[in-house]
Design an enzyme around this catalytic site. Structure first.
Site, PDB file in Angstrom:
ATOM      1  N   CYS A  29       4.243  -6.937   8.390  1.00 13.75           N
ATOM      2  CA  CYS A  29       5.163  -6.449   9.423  1.00 13.75           C
ATOM      3  C   CYS A  29       5.235  -7.459  10.561  1.00 13.75           C
ATOM      4  O   CYS A  29       4.217  -8.063  10.929  1.00 13.75           O
ATOM      5  CB  CYS A  29       4.687  -5.090   9.951  1.00 13.75           C
ATOM      6  SG  CYS A  29       5.820  -4.343  11.157  1.00 13.75           S
ATOM      7  N   GLU A  49       0.835  -1.197   0.000  1.00  9.61           N
ATOM      8  CA  GLU A  49       0.000   0.000   0.000  1.00  9.61           C
ATOM      9  C   GLU A  49       0.873   1.252   0.000  1.00  9.61           C
ATOM     10  O   GLU A  49       1.869   1.325   0.706  1.00  9.61           O
ATOM     11  CB  GLU A  49      -0.869  -0.040   1.261  1.00  9.61           C
ATOM     12  CG  GLU A  49      -1.765   1.146   1.481  1.00  9.61           C
ATOM     13  CD  GLU A  49      -2.562   0.972   2.765  1.00  9.61           C
ATOM     14  OE1 GLU A  49      -2.525   1.890   3.598  1.00  9.61           O
ATOM     15  OE2 GLU A  49      -3.198  -0.086   2.943  1.00  9.61           O
ATOM     16  N   CYS A  79      -2.733   3.309   8.106  1.00 13.47           N
ATOM     17  CA  CYS A  79      -2.172   2.166   8.853  1.00 13.47           C
ATOM     18  C   CYS A  79      -2.394   0.818   8.181  1.00 13.47           C
ATOM     19  O   CYS A  79      -2.720  -0.158   8.837  1.00 13.47           O
ATOM     20  CB  CYS A  79      -2.756   2.118  10.270  1.00 13.47           C
ATOM     21  SG  CYS A  79      -2.558   3.633  11.199  1.00 13.47           S
ATOM     22  N   CYS A 139       2.129  -4.253  15.998  1.00 13.46           N
ATOM     23  CA  CYS A 139       1.607  -3.151  16.806  1.00 13.46           C
ATOM     24  C   CYS A 139       0.096  -3.306  16.958  1.00 13.46           C
ATOM     25  O   CYS A 139      -0.622  -3.516  15.971  1.00 13.46           O
ATOM     26  CB  CYS A 139       1.932  -1.811  16.151  1.00 13.46           C
ATOM     27  SG  CYS A 139       3.693  -1.477  15.981  1.00 13.46           S
ATOM     28  N   CYS A 151      -2.316  -0.993  14.839  1.00 14.53           N
ATOM     29  CA  CYS A 151      -2.060  -0.858  13.399  1.00 14.53           C
ATOM     30  C   CYS A 151      -2.564  -2.077  12.637  1.00 14.53           C
ATOM     31  O   CYS A 151      -2.431  -3.211  13.092  1.00 14.53           O
ATOM     32  CB  CYS A 151      -0.556  -0.677  13.174  1.00 14.53           C
ATOM     33  SG  CYS A 151      -0.084  -0.483  11.450  1.00 14.53           S
ATOM     34  N   CYS A 175       3.711   8.390   1.030  1.00 13.82           N
ATOM     35  CA  CYS A 175       3.868   7.531   2.201  1.00 13.82           C
ATOM     36  C   CYS A 175       4.076   6.117   1.682  1.00 13.82           C
ATOM     37  O   CYS A 175       3.144   5.505   1.148  1.00 13.82           O
ATOM     38  CB  CYS A 175       2.633   7.625   3.095  1.00 13.82           C
ATOM     39  SG  CYS A 175       2.716   6.577   4.566  1.00 13.82           S
TER      40      CYS A 175
END
Length: 272
Positions: free
Chosen positions: A32, A12, A249, A36, A39, A25
């Site tokens: 990941c 993204e 996010c 988190c 997120c 961005c």
């Protein structure tokens, strides 16, 4: 934008319009590993690192209107250190995209070993640390993948980078009701930041489907800002954007793909 990759995965990228230009961005990994809790990007784990070419191509596809780049998309950039550094050098090289290094910002949860390496790089980039807590216990809960990274060492390494490069490091603090929003938290944050080349960005949470967190009130944000102001710590309250188009996010990537290769879930735009 959702970009399909050669192996069927996707990443993204968000184009943010500002009054003085456009910010890209960009992502550094497919998924990941740090998980988190606030997120969407880490909900399905890490699939793979992006190559330097895949990182640069995100900027190329957004076009010449981009005048700032932030590594705030999917993935932890310092967990893909070599390819991210290679991409930054391509972006800034006069024979590459000739992009001003001061227009590039790297956002990270703070990997101490990689921050030590970054300190020795001759790159005048901007650095943002996603802190989000004032104690190791709370940070471990919010960012499970950071359990082996001592919060005080993260702050120390980032501060050392700032001193070495004569720059300001930004610490982002997501204020979450009942998690990290007490007066004691505000005072600890002020103490951690005092006398450092640092500023704090306070933020509200951008809601993610299936995550049981709440958005903070204006009162809590005001309390934190007041405590930091009194301590002489530069502070800014940042607004959240993009949720209405799934642009926050990793929401678009998670909603459309759940981290599954594109060919198994329908087509996405493919880039070379």
């Amino acid at each position: 934008m959702l970009f399909g990759l050669h192996d069927g995965y996707a990443v993204e990228t968000v184009l943010i319009r500002r009054h003085d230009g456009h910010t890209a961005c960009i992502s550094s990994q497919v998924g990941c590993a740090f998980a988190c809790q606030f997120c969407a990007s880490g909900q399905v784990g890490l699939k793979r690192n992006l190559s330097a070419g895949e990182i640069v191509e995100q900027v190329v596809q957004l076009g010449p209107k981009v005048n700032r780049i932030v590594f705030m998309g999917i993935g932890e950039p310092l967990n893909n250190y070599e390819q991210v550094m290679k991409a930054i050098r391509i972006l800034r090289d006069r024979r590459g995209m000739n992009f001003p290094t001061t227009g590039i910002t790297l956002s990270t949860i703070g990997v101490p070993k990689a921050l030590a390496q970054l300190r020795e790089e001759h790159l005048a980039i901007n650095l943002i640390i996603s802190l989000h807590a004032t104690t190791q216990e709370v940070r471990d809960r919010l960012i499970p993948g950071s359990r082996k990274h001592d919060i005080k060492e993260v702050i120390s390494r980032a501060s050392s980078w700032a001193e070495r490069h004569n720059r300001i490091v930004t610490f982002v603090y997501l204020v979450l009701p009942g998690v990290n929003d007490t007066l004691a938290d505000a005072k600890r944050l002020a103490g951690l930041m005092r006398k450092r080349r640092a500023r704090v960005n306070l933020m509200r949470w951008n809601p993610v489907d299936g995550v049981a967190l709440d958005q903070t009130s204006d009162r809590s944000l005001g309390l934190f800002r007041e405590v930091l102001d009194r301590a002489g710590v530069p502070v800014v309250v940042r607004d959240t954007q993009g949720r209405d188009i799934s642009a926050a996010c990793g929401q678009l990537w998670l909603r459309d793909l759940r981290g599954i290769p594109v060919e198994k879930r329908g087509a996405a735009r493919q880039v070379a």
